[in-house]
Design a protein around this motif. Structure first.
Motif, PDB file in Angstrom:
ATOM      1  N   THR A   1       6.305 -32.371  27.729  1.00 38.49           N
ATOM      2  CA  THR A   1       7.377 -31.448  27.318  1.00 38.49           C
ATOM      3  C   THR A   1       6.907 -29.989  27.291  1.00 38.49           C
ATOM      4  O   THR A   1       7.728 -29.077  27.332  1.00 38.49           O
ATOM      5  CB  THR A   1       7.896 -31.842  25.935  1.00 38.49           C
ATOM      6  OG1 THR A   1       6.780 -31.910  25.025  1.00 38.49           O
ATOM      7  CG2 THR A   1       8.592 -33.197  26.002  1.00 38.49           C
TER       8      THR A   1
ATOM      9  N   ASN B   1       4.458 -37.239  19.339  1.00 37.95           N
ATOM     10  CA  ASN B   1       5.797 -36.977  19.866  1.00 37.95           C
ATOM     11  C   ASN B   1       6.645 -38.232  19.755  1.00 37.95           C
ATOM     12  O   ASN B   1       6.165 -39.350  20.013  1.00 37.95           O
ATOM     13  CB  ASN B   1       5.732 -36.556  21.332  1.00 37.95           C
ATOM     14  CG  ASN B   1       4.914 -35.310  21.549  1.00 37.95           C
ATOM     15  OD1 ASN B   1       3.695 -35.355  21.481  1.00 37.95           O
ATOM     16  ND2 ASN B   1       5.566 -34.188  21.788  1.00 37.95           N
TER      17      ASN B   1
ATOM     18  N   ASP C   1      12.199 -31.050  25.815  1.00 35.59           N
ATOM     19  CA  ASP C   1      12.730 -32.386  25.500  1.00 35.59           C
ATOM     20  C   ASP C   1      14.012 -32.658  26.273  1.00 35.59           C
ATOM     21  O   ASP C   1      14.274 -33.802  26.688  1.00 35.59           O
ATOM     22  CB  ASP C   1      12.998 -32.491  23.991  1.00 35.59           C
ATOM     23  CG  ASP C   1      11.712 -32.428  23.172  1.00 35.59           C
ATOM     24  OD1 ASP C   1      10.637 -32.675  23.768  1.00 35.59           O
ATOM     25  OD2 ASP C   1      11.789 -32.123  21.968  1.00 35.59           O
TER      26      ASP C   1
ATOM     27  N   TRP D   1      16.388 -40.900  20.794  1.00 37.14           N
ATOM     28  CA  TRP D   1      15.063 -40.654  20.235  1.00 37.14           C
ATOM     29  C   TRP D   1      14.851 -41.568  19.038  1.00 37.14           C
ATOM     30  O   TRP D   1      15.765 -41.813  18.256  1.00 37.14           O
ATOM     31  CB  TRP D   1      14.936 -39.201  19.774  1.00 37.14           C
ATOM     32  CG  TRP D   1      15.112 -38.207  20.893  1.00 37.14           C
ATOM     33  CD1 TRP D   1      16.268 -37.671  21.316  1.00 37.14           C
ATOM     34  CD2 TRP D   1      14.082 -37.676  21.703  1.00 37.14           C
ATOM     35  NE1 TRP D   1      16.058 -36.817  22.351  1.00 37.14           N
ATOM     36  CE2 TRP D   1      14.691 -36.796  22.611  1.00 37.14           C
ATOM     37  CE3 TRP D   1      12.694 -37.845  21.754  1.00 37.14           C
ATOM     38  CZ2 TRP D   1      13.974 -36.103  23.565  1.00 37.14           C
ATOM     39  CZ3 TRP D   1      11.985 -37.158  22.692  1.00 37.14           C
ATOM     40  CH2 TRP D   1      12.615 -36.289  23.601  1.00 37.14           C
TER      41      TRP D   1
END
Length: 642
Positions: free
Chosen positions: A576, A525, A588, A538
């Motif tokens: 998540t 992830n 998310d 991110w």
């Protein structure tokens, strides 16, 4: 019915009560039908009895009427001298036993004319002549009524005044003569009838033990009755008045109107009875017959009591039979219940009752024997399984402690190093899990950190995790960059990997002096960068495959420059993909909002706050995957970089 009563008691009670109710209903209906049949039969018999008595009275009175009318016609058709008239009257009394006396009373031709009414009557078996001057017939009812009505009439009963004190009634009829074409009353022929025979006949009517008959005149006067003081002294209307009985008054009116009926009746003594009454047409009198109800129903009641005694005996015998049958059922059941209670306490050696029949109880006993054997075997296997499970759980707890011991848990991990701060935690879904994290200093300047998620859960994942963690740490300490570390570990793990297990891995090396971060992503992830000013972003995708999936895979090396105060948040997919009871995932987006919400706190409080958010979101839903969180904050200033 109380639920704690035994089956035998309830069976006896239900059958006995049901039998009693059914018998009571049959007995009651039988009594009702018997009474109804008796009442109909009684009415028929009463009518026959009364009518036979009426016909006997009617025969006598009709014959007297015909004799009287015959004398009248004789006097109309011929002329009789005094001697001839006496001879006619004497013969009439002598030849007719029912006639007490006979008289021919002539109508005076003038007011001064002397009355002429010769009269013969019986006394002590002899015929006695009474001359016309011995009584004043012109004032008598029998004379006046026939004279005025011009037809044959009977008087009300009366006591004779000839010294005999005999209850009598008189039949009188007029006779005429025609003179100059004019029909003129010539006189009245009267026949006296003693009612002693009638009284005796009515008194002879016996009904059961205390039933009786009585006679009423056409005016309601009591002519005959068992109570002598009522004869000629009371009428049915005076009795109704004395008793204030409107029903008796109505009955009296129907009687004097010449009606007949069969009705319920209460006599002068207050006894419930049945009454049949019928008229005597020739005189307009009424004969009534009284039937006491208690005596009528005595046989019915006796029969009912006999039936009741027989029914009670039958019910008692039925109850005894039910007790016997119930005991034959419940005795083995009680024994079986005692044995099953012992089995429930864990005594599987207890003896069950012997099977003595092929009925339901025998089948049940056989089933319990099979159940006891099955339970005994099952409990034995369960005990072994429980012991094995407890042993496995104990080993898993030890494995959990060992696994958690592999993970660094001391925070802050490097108290003397202030250029960075780090905090991490892991919460496995089972006793042991496949997630892990690690961090260590490669040298004084470089910090290596790893977060990974092994495919699967439980013991296999924990073993694969320990092997992966050991390989990564050993390879990283040789000074290889993150992409080379993942490539070397991938080749080692994929070799002879018959289980086809793999691990998603994010590996990074932070230069603590410059803030440069070199990292590689093996299918894990994407971490989030939290920059000063609460900006969350991110990390870009690098496209690396999972570690251990196949040999010969290369990984891309990525670089990121951290500013003082920047944070890097790493996690596994258990975050998540955490679900609540509505089967919604944490997602998310929620994670990004949580990071923004905890930005003002220290890294330990931030990680704990995110974990609290996840738990609050999941609620009562069980944890389905391991959850691992790691946060690194770079603290060095730009002046310290070389």
């Amino acid at each position: 019915m109380p639920a704690d009563r035994s089956i035998a008691f309830r069976l006896i009670l239900v059958i006995t009560l049901s039998g009693t109710l059914i018998f009571s209903a049959v007995l009651g209906y039988n009594y009702y039908r018997s009474r109804l049949v008796l009442q109909n039969e009684l009415q028929h018999n009463a009518e026959n009895l009364a009518m036979s008595s009426v016909n006997r009275v009617e025969t006598v009175l009709t014959s007297v009427t015909k004799v009287t009318e015959g004398v009248s016609r004789s006097l109309e058709s011929g002329r009789y001298s005094h001697e001839e008239l006496l001879t006619l009257l004497r013969a009439t009394v002598r030849d007719n036993a029912e006639i007490f006396g006979a008289c021919a009373a002539f109508e005076p031709l003038s007011a001064k004319a002397r009355p002429y009414g010769p009269y013969y009557y019986k006394q002590n078996g002899q015929l006695v002549y009474d001359p016309e001057v011995s009584f004043q017939y012109l004032l008598q009812d029998w004379y006046q009524i026939s004279r005025e009505l011009g037809k044959t009439e009977w008087t009300e009963p009366y006591y004779g005044d000839n010294g005999a004190s005999t209850l009598m009634a008189t039949c009188s009829t007029p006779f005429y003569e025609i003179s100059g074409g004019t029909r003129r009353l010539k006189g009245i022929v009267a026949s006296d009838v003693s009612l002693d025979w009638l009284t005796e006949m009515v008194a002879s009517i016996k009904v059961l033990k205390t039933g009786y008959a009585f006679l009423l005149s056409r005016n309601g006067t009591i002519v005959t009755h068992p109570s002598k003081e009522m004869i000629m002294n009371e009428t049915i209307f005076s009795l109704a008045e004395a008793r204030n009985d409107q029903g008796l008054r109505t009955l009296g009116r129907k009687m004097i109107q010449g009606k007949s009926d069969f009705i319920p009746y209460t006599d002068i003594n207050g006894r419930k009875s049945w009454l049949y009454y019928a008229p005597i047409p020739s005189v307009g009198w009424t004969l009534a017959v009284v039937f006491p109800e208690a005596e009528l129903l005595a046989q019915v009641k006796k029969l009912s009591l006999t039936d009741a005694a027989m029914g009670l005996t039958g019910i008692l015998l039925l109850a005894l039979a039910v007790v016997f049958i119930a005991r034959s059922i419940t005795t083995p059941l009680q024994a079986l219940a005692g044995a099953t209670a012992a089995i429930a306490r864990g005594d599987f050696e207890v003896e069950l009752p012997a099977v003595r029949s092929n009925d339901e109880v025998g089948t049940l006993t056989t089933a319990f024997q099979v159940m006891k054997s099955s339970l005994k075997e099952y409990i034995s296997r369960l005990t072994e399984t429980t012991a094995a499970k407890e042993r496995i759980e104990s080993e898993l707890n030890i494995a959990h402690d060992i696994q958690m011991g592999l993970l660094p848990k001391t925070f802050p991990p490097f108290p003397g190093r202030h250029e960075f701060d780090l905090f991490a935690l892991m919460e496995p879904a089972k006793e042991v899990g496949g997630d892990f994290y690690d961090f260590f200093l490669v040298d004084d300047r470089h910090l290596c950190f790893v977060i990974a998620d092994v495919s699967g859960k439980g013991v296999p994942a924990a073993l694969f995790m320990a092997m992966s963690m050991t390989l990564i740490k050993a390879t990283a300490r040789q000074g290889f960059p993150p992409d080379e570390i993942l490539a070397r570990v991938n080749n080692e793990l994929s070799r002879d990997n018959d289980t086809c297990m793999f691990v998603t891995t994010f590996c990074g090396v932070l230069d603590t002096e410059t803030g440069e971060l070199v990292y590689a992503n093996g299918g894990h992830n994407l971490p989030l960068q939290v920059k000063s000013g609460n900006r969350v972003s991110w990390l870009p995708k690098s496209g690396g495959l999972m570690v251990g999936a196949m040999e010969g895979i290369s990984y891309r090396r990525e670089r990121l420059l951290l500013e003082p105060g920047d944070r890097l948040f790493l996690y596994t997919d258990g975050v998540t993909e955490a679900m609540n009871v509505e089967e919604e995932i944490f997602s998310d987006q929620r994670l990004e909002r949580c990071l923004s919400a905890v930005q003002g706190s220290g890294i330990r409080e931030s990680v704990d706050g995110i974990m609290a958010y996840i738990r609050s979101f999941s609620g009562a839903a069980p944890q389905s995957d391991d959850i691992t969180l790691m946060m690194i904050q770079y603290n060095a200033t730009r002046d310290s970089r070389r």
